[in-house]
Structure formats: C-alpha cells, structure tokens
Design an enzyme around this catalytic site. Sequence first.
Site, short mmCIF file in Angstrom:
data_model
loop_
_atom_site.label_atom_id
_atom_site.label_comp_id
_atom_site.label_asym_id
_atom_site.label_seq_id
_atom_site.Cartn_x
_atom_site.Cartn_y
_atom_site.Cartn_z
N ARG A 154 -16.52 7.68 -6.97
CA ARG A 154 -17.48 7.28 -7.74
C ARG A 154 -18.16 5.94 -7.46
O ARG A 154 -19.33 5.61 -7.88
CB ARG A 154 -16.80 7.14 -9.24
CG ARG A 154 -16.87 8.61 -9.82
CD ARG A 154 -15.79 8.51 -11.17
NE ARG A 154 -14.51 8.18 -10.87
CZ ARG A 154 -13.62 9.03 -10.84
NH1 ARG A 154 -13.66 10.07 -11.16
NH2 ARG A 154 -12.24 8.59 -10.53
N SER A 161 -11.57 -3.09 -3.52
CA SER A 161 -10.66 -2.00 -4.02
C SER A 161 -9.22 -2.65 -4.49
O SER A 161 -8.77 -3.15 -5.48
CB SER A 161 -10.69 -0.95 -3.05
OG SER A 161 -9.95 -1.49 -1.88
N GLU A 169 -1.44 -11.25 -5.63
CA GLU A 169 -2.37 -11.80 -6.58
C GLU A 169 -1.61 -12.17 -7.95
O GLU A 169 -0.80 -11.58 -8.34
CB GLU A 169 -3.41 -10.60 -7.17
CG GLU A 169 -4.54 -10.49 -6.02
CD GLU A 169 -5.44 -9.07 -6.57
OE1 GLU A 169 -5.28 -8.71 -7.79
OE2 GLU A 169 -6.27 -8.67 -5.59
N HIS A 222 -10.32 -10.78 -8.56
CA HIS A 222 -10.17 -9.72 -8.97
C HIS A 222 -10.98 -9.46 -10.18
O HIS A 222 -10.37 -9.13 -11.39
CB HIS A 222 -8.74 -9.22 -9.37
CG HIS A 222 -8.43 -7.86 -9.04
ND1 HIS A 222 -7.44 -7.16 -8.68
CD2 HIS A 222 -9.29 -6.84 -9.77
CE1 HIS A 222 -7.42 -5.96 -8.82
NE2 HIS A 222 -8.72 -5.66 -9.47
C1 DGY Z 1 -8.99 -1.30 -11.67
O1 DGY Z 1 -9.75 -0.74 -12.61
O2 DGY Z 1 -8.42 -0.71 -11.00
C2 DGY Z 1 -9.52 -2.75 -11.49
O3 DGY Z 1 -9.32 -3.07 -10.20
C3 DGY Z 1 -8.85 -3.61 -12.69
O4 DGY Z 1 -7.43 -3.34 -12.33
#
Ligand code: DGY
Length: 330
Positions: free
Chosen positions: A157, A236, A266, A285
Amino acid sequence: MEASLPIVCVTIGPPPEVLARLEAVCQVRIVAADAPARVLQEALSRAEGLLCSALLPVNESLMARAPRLRVISNFGVGFNNVDLPEATRRGIAVCNTPGVLSDAVADLTLALILAASRRLVENAAYVTSRGWSGGRPAPALGFDVGGKSLGIIGLGRIGRAVAQRARAFGMEVVYHDTVETPQDGPDYCQPRKLDELLRESDIVSLHVNLTPETHHLLGARELALMKRSAWVVNTSRGPVIDQAALVRALRAGVIAGAALDVLETEPPMAKEPILSLPNVVLLPHVGSATVETRAAMLDLAVKNLLAVLAGQEPPACVNREALPRALERR
Ligand code: DGY
C-alpha cells in the site's frame, strides 16, 4: 457492574474521548510502554486486550504472564514488536492499522526525497546560521528528481502511494517485491530483481515489513551495488538496513547519501555515528505523525480491539488463523 467488563491494558496515551469510548465497555489499565516490567505484567495478568504501539515489545514471556489475553491491537501498521508465531500459538489475535497511514507515510517519503535532492537541511541551516546574511558561500547545488529512477522495495500500500507521487514528479519507477503478490504493479512501475534495482536506481526507497527475511536486506554487498551518486531512503523500519554497513558506505562515498525516518535503535544513542555524518537527512520516526492520520490510526486500533472483545471479526488482523480461538474464548 464494572467487574464484568473485560480488562484492557493500554500503553499509549489516548485522548479523553477515546478513553471514554474504551471505558464504556472495558476496565482500562493505563501503563507507560517503558514502565517497569512488573507493573506491565501486573496490568496484563488479567487483561483480555492490549492496546499498544511499536514501542512495546510483546514477546513470549510477556504473553506467558497474560493468560487471558485475546487481542493485541497495535497502534501502527508495523507489528514487528509482536512475536507473531507465539501470539498465534496462544490464540491471540494481532491487529494493526493498515491503509489509513499510507498517504501520510508516502508524503513523508517524497519529502525526504526532495530534502535530499534539494539539500533542504543544508540550505535551511545556511540561512538560520547567518551564512546567507554573512556572505558565506552557498551550499552546493541539488539535483532534479524529474527523469531520475526511483527503486521501490516493497510495492504494498505505501510503496504504491510513493510510486504514484514519484510519477507525478516525473520519476521513472521500478520496484522489487520481497513477497509474492497476486497483483502486478501499475503499468508505470517495472519489476526488477533486487540487484538490478539497486544497480539502476538513483534513489532506493524501502517499504517492506520488518521480518526475519527483510532484516538487513540492505547490507554492505547491496549498498556496493548502488550508484555512487545514489541515495537510500527509509521510512519502513530501521533494521531493514544494516546501519553499521550504511555508515561505512556513506563515509567511503560508496553511495551519496541516506534520508532516514527510522534507525536501527530508536531513539539512537547520543554517540551513534550516523548522527554526525554530513550526507544524511534524519527524522525521528514521524511517517504517520499528522493529526488526521494519528486519529484515524487510533480509531482503527480501538475498533480492532473492541471487535475482538465483543466476539466479532476485527477490521484488520494479521493472524486471521488465530481468530477462531480469540473470539471463542469470550
Ligand atoms: C507504523 O504504523 O508502523 C509506523 O511506523 C508507526 O509506528
């Protein structure tokens, strides 16, 4: 009355209206994701539901202390924080929030690509550090993205949403998928083997789930296949890139730069070498971090949680094979 309501443990800070929605049908135990283990274990000991984010590792030992747990509702599309085989073995449904954040993450990916190509961070710092007003030489020129090749790894997606945007910027889009998909890419996206994509792309952008197969998908060997002028973009999960190998490649000029919203650890340690490299753009992030997207994610996460607790199929479950047991244990 309250005693008959199912207990749910919540490790994210829900706004009052969401808390009220939960409290109407559950006994809510709020615990910080970084609370001491015994506090979390105590809250989970009688819990049927867990609403958490990627910040909470949900491993075998935590699940073993939550014998009544039927649903783990992750506030996020990624679910690498959960031991999925173990949850499935225990008949615990694992839910996530796909779809509602694809546009936000794709927008941020394009923002990183443009930040890299137009040297946004350097140019902004040139102004705020009084370089421009002080007559210092301007940063080097950037590069056009139009006509450049974007290699998307993972055409799910989010990868598709990135491809659409890149196309609008006049980029050529090639892709590689790490999982078999029944659908082909759109006609403007050409499939490639991973090594071909790496050799060919001016920008490589990662959009895969973090799994044992994608851990360190890009390491020293793969980075060495890329053009010396290429950038790698990652929105990602950090561990998809071998960060130590990336730092070596960036220092040695094996590739030109990296624009990253995610890191292997992180938040990073203060001494993490990637923080002091000149050829990186780093974000904390924030792929899904817009008011609208976070609200939609929370709404879906709550719907998932409450559906399983009510014995109904949740809108988004990543281990559907666990659902019959999760629903029947009501
Ligand atoms: C997710 O939705 O996986 C984003 O990286 C937020 O953690």
